[in-house]
Design a protein around this motif. Structure first.
Motif, PDB file in Angstrom:
ATOM      1  N   GLU A 529       0.891  -0.924  -0.036  1.00  0.00           N
ATOM      2  CA  GLU A 529      -0.046  -0.021  -0.024  1.00  0.00           C
ATOM      3  C   GLU A 529       0.700   1.412   0.032  1.00  0.00           C
ATOM      4  OE1 GLU A 529      -3.252  -0.228  -0.419  1.00  0.00           O
ATOM      5  OE2 GLU A 529      -2.862  -2.386  -0.368  1.00  0.00           O
ATOM      6  N   GLU A 530       2.012   1.282   0.689  1.00  0.00           N
ATOM      7  CA  GLU A 530       2.946   2.056   0.502  1.00  0.00           C
ATOM      8  C   GLU A 530       3.834   2.618  -0.872  1.00  0.00           C
ATOM      9  OE1 GLU A 530       4.214   2.447   5.240  1.00  0.00           O
ATOM     10  OE2 GLU A 530       5.401   1.325   3.790  1.00  0.00           O
ATOM     11  N   ILE A 531       4.315   3.525  -1.068  1.00  0.00           N
ATOM     12  CA  ILE A 531       5.226   3.934  -2.039  1.00  0.00           C
ATOM     13  C   ILE A 531       6.483   3.523  -1.458  1.00  0.00           C
ATOM     14  CG2 ILE A 531       6.230   5.454  -3.631  1.00  0.00           C
ATOM     15  CD1 ILE A 531       3.775   7.324  -3.330  1.00  0.00           C
ATOM     16  N   ALA A 558       6.464  18.013   2.382  1.00  0.00           N
ATOM     17  CA  ALA A 558       5.577  18.478   1.291  1.00  0.00           C
ATOM     18  C   ALA A 558       4.299  17.952   1.602  1.00  0.00           C
ATOM     19  CB  ALA A 558       6.245  17.970   0.086  1.00  0.00           C
ATOM     20  N   ASN A 559       3.948  17.306   2.693  1.00  0.00           N
ATOM     21  CA  ASN A 559       2.614  16.793   3.158  1.00  0.00           C
ATOM     22  C   ASN A 559       2.599  15.214   2.330  1.00  0.00           C
ATOM     23  OD1 ASN A 559       0.529  16.810   4.745  1.00  0.00           O
ATOM     24  ND2 ASN A 559      -0.778  17.188   3.255  1.00  0.00           N
ATOM     25  N   ILE A 560       3.849  14.538   2.508  1.00  0.00           N
ATOM     26  CA  ILE A 560       3.747  13.265   1.696  1.00  0.00           C
ATOM     27  C   ILE A 560       4.226  12.439   2.935  1.00  0.00           C
ATOM     28  CG2 ILE A 560       4.835  11.699   0.009  1.00  0.00           C
ATOM     29  CD1 ILE A 560       5.091  14.042  -1.594  1.00  0.00           C
ATOM     30  N   ASN A 561       3.508  11.360   3.097  1.00  0.00           N
ATOM     31  CA  ASN A 561       3.758  10.550   4.043  1.00  0.00           C
ATOM     32  C   ASN A 561       3.412   8.915   3.795  1.00  0.00           C
ATOM     33  OD1 ASN A 561       0.939  10.031   4.350  1.00  0.00           O
ATOM     34  ND2 ASN A 561       0.695  10.423   6.617  1.00  0.00           N
ATOM     35  N   ASN A 562       3.062   8.571   2.790  1.00  0.00           N
ATOM     36  CA  ASN A 562       2.626   7.251   2.382  1.00  0.00           C
ATOM     37  C   ASN A 562       3.878   6.600   1.542  1.00  0.00           C
ATOM     38  OD1 ASN A 562       1.224   4.756   2.285  1.00  0.00           O
ATOM     39  ND2 ASN A 562       0.450   5.387   0.118  1.00  0.00           N
ATOM     40  N   ILE A 608      10.218   2.724  -6.695  1.00  0.00           N
ATOM     41  CA  ILE A 608      11.385   3.940  -7.105  1.00  0.00           C
ATOM     42  C   ILE A 608      12.545   3.389  -6.516  1.00  0.00           C
ATOM     43  CG2 ILE A 608      11.570   6.231  -6.798  1.00  0.00           C
ATOM     44  CD1 ILE A 608       8.916   6.771  -6.003  1.00  0.00           C
ATOM     45  N   LEU A 609      13.665   3.766  -7.326  1.00  0.00           N
ATOM     46  CA  LEU A 609      14.960   3.371  -7.129  1.00  0.00           C
ATOM     47  C   LEU A 609      15.939   4.881  -7.215  1.00  0.00           C
ATOM     48  CD1 LEU A 609      15.290   0.446  -9.686  1.00  0.00           C
ATOM     49  CD2 LEU A 609      14.593   0.453  -7.065  1.00  0.00           C
ATOM     50  N   LEU A 610      16.429   5.001  -5.859  1.00  0.00           N
ATOM     51  CA  LEU A 610      17.158   6.422  -5.858  1.00  0.00           C
ATOM     52  C   LEU A 610      18.472   6.245  -6.320  1.00  0.00           C
ATOM     53  CD1 LEU A 610      16.221   7.315  -2.188  1.00  0.00           C
ATOM     54  CD2 LEU A 610      15.156   7.965  -4.369  1.00  0.00           C
ATOM     55  N   ILE A 611      18.960   7.411  -7.118  1.00  0.00           N
ATOM     56  CA  ILE A 611      20.571   7.353  -7.587  1.00  0.00           C
ATOM     57  C   ILE A 611      20.858   8.744  -7.385  1.00  0.00           C
ATOM     58  CG2 ILE A 611      19.670   7.618 -10.034  1.00  0.00           C
ATOM     59  CD1 ILE A 611      22.177   5.694 -10.570  1.00  0.00           C
ATOM     60  N   PHE A 612      22.023   8.952  -6.789  1.00  0.00           N
ATOM     61  CA  PHE A 612      22.660  10.198  -6.307  1.00  0.00           C
ATOM     62  C   PHE A 612      24.178  10.446  -7.500  1.00  0.00           C
ATOM     63  CE2 PHE A 612      20.181   9.163  -2.944  1.00  0.00           C
ATOM     64  CZ  PHE A 612      19.526  10.316  -2.601  1.00  0.00           C
ATOM     65  N   TYR A 685      -0.257  10.492   0.080  1.00  0.00           N
ATOM     66  CA  TYR A 685      -0.873  10.811   1.554  1.00  0.00           C
ATOM     67  C   TYR A 685      -1.645   9.670   1.987  1.00  0.00           C
ATOM     68  CZ  TYR A 685      -2.567  13.235   5.750  1.00  0.00           C
ATOM     69  OH  TYR A 685      -2.724  13.379   6.969  1.00  0.00           O
ATOM     70  N   ASN A 686      -1.345   9.266   3.289  1.00  0.00           N
ATOM     71  CA  ASN A 686      -2.486   8.352   3.819  1.00  0.00           C
ATOM     72  C   ASN A 686      -2.697   8.699   5.553  1.00  0.00           C
ATOM     73  OD1 ASN A 686      -3.702   6.178   5.059  1.00  0.00           O
ATOM     74  ND2 ASN A 686      -2.392   4.554   4.072  1.00  0.00           N
ATOM     75  N   ALA A 687      -3.851   8.900   5.762  1.00  0.00           N
ATOM     76  CA  ALA A 687      -4.228   9.520   7.207  1.00  0.00           C
ATOM     77  C   ALA A 687      -3.797   8.668   8.192  1.00  0.00           C
ATOM     78  CB  ALA A 687      -5.597   9.815   7.334  1.00  0.00           C
TER      79      ALA A 687
END
Length: 694
Positions: A529-531, A558-562, A608-612, A685-687
């Protein structure tokens, strides 16, 4: 020789199965059962399984010929059982703790009146009246060596099973079932082998018994039979987890696969058709190097290479996969500084002829380790110098280019391809790397060899020389991007720049095909259910936990929590301390670095895969690096989120699956995340996920 194995079949009931097998003979008293197989063509001959009968032994004569069965029944006595059927049928009549299986060509001679056997031992007999090559090897082995001094290793086990020489504990005889797919001789080989690899006990020589007579050869006599032998061994490999046992089985896989190579060389079957047939019957562990033996025309020099887990070695393996050429590889044992992962060879095992692993000292740049690798490589090359048209070397580690130059110097006509992974002379902070060449004669040789025009470029810094020599003498130079090449050439004059650019090839790291992302199935659990965001890679001075924490912080604000960021890295006390002190640890899951093929599978599990990008602003005029993980991410089904420096190769990359945001544009983190979330159809977002942060 003491043998201790972790016996296991890859089966939920393995302990139960092994207990049942052991119980089949646990009540048998000490002694010997001789099972003698009588074939149809020998039905009319007289058969004496032993020279004399002892108190604690019995004979089982078995035949699948009715005439032979009737004749044998007429001459049997109280100590002899005649069975109509197969060797498997005869095993039911075993009375004593040990058993030996022979055919009509053999008899057993006893030198004692009583047999005293221990249930946890396999006994090796003498052999007489057998002048075959196998028998000579076996007799030599027994006479020249002390079996108790040997370890459980493949060459030793091979010698032990070459003849009908093993007196096997009765409970171990059930680990191989005689089959018509194999010759009698090969069935004996496998009975001996399966008994040894399932033994928890000892192997010792006995002078109480001698086997007299000559057996048929056990090597498969047809391509089809050889394939079945490989299939049998392959099936056993897939059901073992004991590393030593697996190595022994792989050794026999190699032996019988090498037999298949003969059919290719004779033109009886093409390599492609043979491999297709092997795969069609479910052979998983194909020993490609045996099928490729002698076919390599390219020599790869990779100081660090699979099965040792290292980014440079893995990229070299992917290069081999990409080109599709059959190769020989000369690498070095890296067990002191790198972990071993045998599955890594799956990347290019189908293209491997031979891999020679040298045992020199293991170090990043010490001259002693470079020099020993150079000498080892050159010695091996001279043994087969007429075989190769091309050599390919790759750094990082500098050893490989030094060794390649020795060969190029000896044979100027051979093609030398040299690859640079990153700038070598300076590190990510633009500091000059220095490791001394501790050999004045070598430095003088280089100056003399390069001549008046270029000798001023030579000094005692191995990192400098490791760039200069390939620039001058390699026929082709591989760089991962233009910025890398330009940065490395900045310190040289126009003559060198022209020389290098004229033979340069720009090629980012290769990406493996989709099926390799499923070689290993991960058991890692995520909340669907999460990202699910993942970061894979080591933490360095220019890239660490703080960057991961910053992403979590910017998303939260940024009000993103999921979301959950799953980090797979080199966990240490410093990293764990940062994690425990973080206000955003609820959004971060820390994990130990994943093995390569599990990592590939994990990339498909995530969203999603992070790369820096490496941080080079204020340090370098432009960013000469492309993160090596990008090539692996490209083969994944997940989205790639790149945090870049302005104008870098990664920043300028435009691909449908890659979303870029410049690292210092913090306000855009949330915007980019919302864009990706729409494409993967998951809410940001998920409350229910509201966290109370301190």
């Amino acid at each position: 020789m003491k043998v201790v194995n972790r016996i296991n079949t890859a089966d939920a009931n393995s302990q139960y199965i092994n207990s049942v097998i052991s119980s089949l003979s646990e009540l048998h008293p000490a002694g010997l059962t001789v099972i003698k197989y009588i074939s149809e063509h020998a039905a009319k001959a007289e058969h004496s399984p032993a020279e004399k009968s002892l108190n604690n032994m019995n004979f089982v004569l078995v035949t699948d010929n009715l005439y032979a069965y009737d004749e044998l029944k007429k001459t049997s006595d109280d100590n002899t059982t005649v069975v109509y059927g197969t060797v498997e049928d005869a095993k039911v009549y075993i009375k004593y703790s040990h058993v030996i299986i022979i055919d009509e060509n053999l008899t057993v001679k006893f030198h004692h009146d009583e047999l005293d056997f221990s249930e946890d031992k396999i006994y090796l007999t003498d052999i007489d009246g057998n002048d075959s090559l196998d028998a000579k090897i076996y007799k030599n082995f027994l006479s020249d060596n002390h079996i108790d001094k040997y370890n459980f290793d493949s060459p030793t086990i091979e010698k032990l099973i070459r003849e009908t020489n093993c007196i096997i504990p009765s409970h171990l005889i059930f680990h191989h079932s005689f089959t018509d797919n194999f010759s009698f001789r090969f069935n004996i080989w496998m009975s001996n082998l399966m008994a040894i690899i399932n033994l928890n006990g000892e192997i010792e020589k006995t002078d109480a018994i001698c086997v007299h007579g000559e057996l048929e050869r056990g090597i498969p006599e047809s391509c089809n039979e050889a394939i079945k032998c490989v299939k049998y061994i392959d099936n056993k490999i897939s059901k073992r987890y004991d590393e030593k046992v697996s190595e022994v089985l792989q050794y026999f896989n190699k032996i019988f696969t090498a037999n298949l190579k003969n059919y290719i060389d004779k033109g009886n079957i093409s390599k492609e058709k043979l491999i297709e047939e092997m795969k069609s019957i479910g052979i998983e562990n194909i020993y490609y190097s045996a099928l490729n033996k002698g076919d390599a025309r390219k020599l790869v020099l990779a100081y660090c290479f699979p099965p040792f887990n290292d980014t440079s070695g893995n990229v070299m393996a992917k290069r081999i996969f990409e080109t599709g050429d059959i190769v020989d590889v000369i690498s070095n044992d890296m067990s002191r500084i790198r972990k071993k992962d045998n599955k890594l060879l799956n990347i290019m095992s189908h293209l491997l002829d031979s891999q020679i692993v040298l045992t020199g000292p293991q170090a990043f740049s010490s001259w002693a380790s470079i020099e020993e690798y150079m000498q080892g490589v050159f010695h091996k090359y001279k043994l087969y110098e007429d075989k190769y048209d091309e050599i390919y070397s790759r750094v990082m580690f500098p050893h490989s280019h030094f060794a390649a130059f020795e060969i190029k110097k000896e044979n100027p006509d051979i093609k030398w391809v040299a690859e640079f992974s990153d700038p070598l002379y300076t590190d990510v902070s633009s500091n000059i790397r220095y490791a001394p060449i501790e050999d004045d004669e070598y430095i003088e040789m280089l100056k003399e060899y390069t001549g008046e025009e270029y000798s001023h470029l030579i000094n005692d810094n191995s990192f400098n020389v490791c760039e200069v020599i390939p620039f001058l003498y390699a026929d082709e130079l591989i760089f991962t991007n233009h910025y890398q090449m330009n940065y490395m050439l900045e310190r040289f004059d126009d003559r060198i720049k022209t020389l290098v650019t004229g033979k340069a090839v720009i090629s980012q790291h290769p990406t493996l095909p989709e099926d390799m992302y499923n070689i290993v199935k991960t058991f890692y659990k995520i909340n669907q259910e999460e990202i699910n965001i993942a970061y894979f890679g080591n933490f360095y001075d220019t890239r660490g936990f703080r960057q991961i924490e910053l992403v979590a912080k910017q998303l939260y604000e940024a009000n993103i929590n999921n979301f959950k960021i799953h980090v797979f890295t080199n966990l240490n006390k410093k990293t764990l301390r940062f994690y425990k002190q973080s206000d955003f640890k609820e959004y971060i899951e820390m994990n130990q670095y994943a093995p390569y093929f599990e990592f590939l599978n994990l990339t498909n599990l995530m969203d999603i895969l992070l790369i820096f990008d490496a941080e080079t602003v204020g340090i370098k005029p432009y960013n000469p690096y492309v993160p090596s993980k990008l090539s692996d991410y490209r083969g994944s089904t997940s989205k790639i989120w790149a945090f870049t420096e302005k104008g870098s190769v990664l920043d300028l990359t435009e691909e449908d699956n890659i979303y870029t945001v410049q690292q210092r544009d913090y306000y855009k983190y949330g915007e980019t995340m919302k864009e990706i979330s729409e494409h993967i159809d998951k809410p940001v977002y998920n409350a229910a996920n509201i966290k109370c942060l301190n």
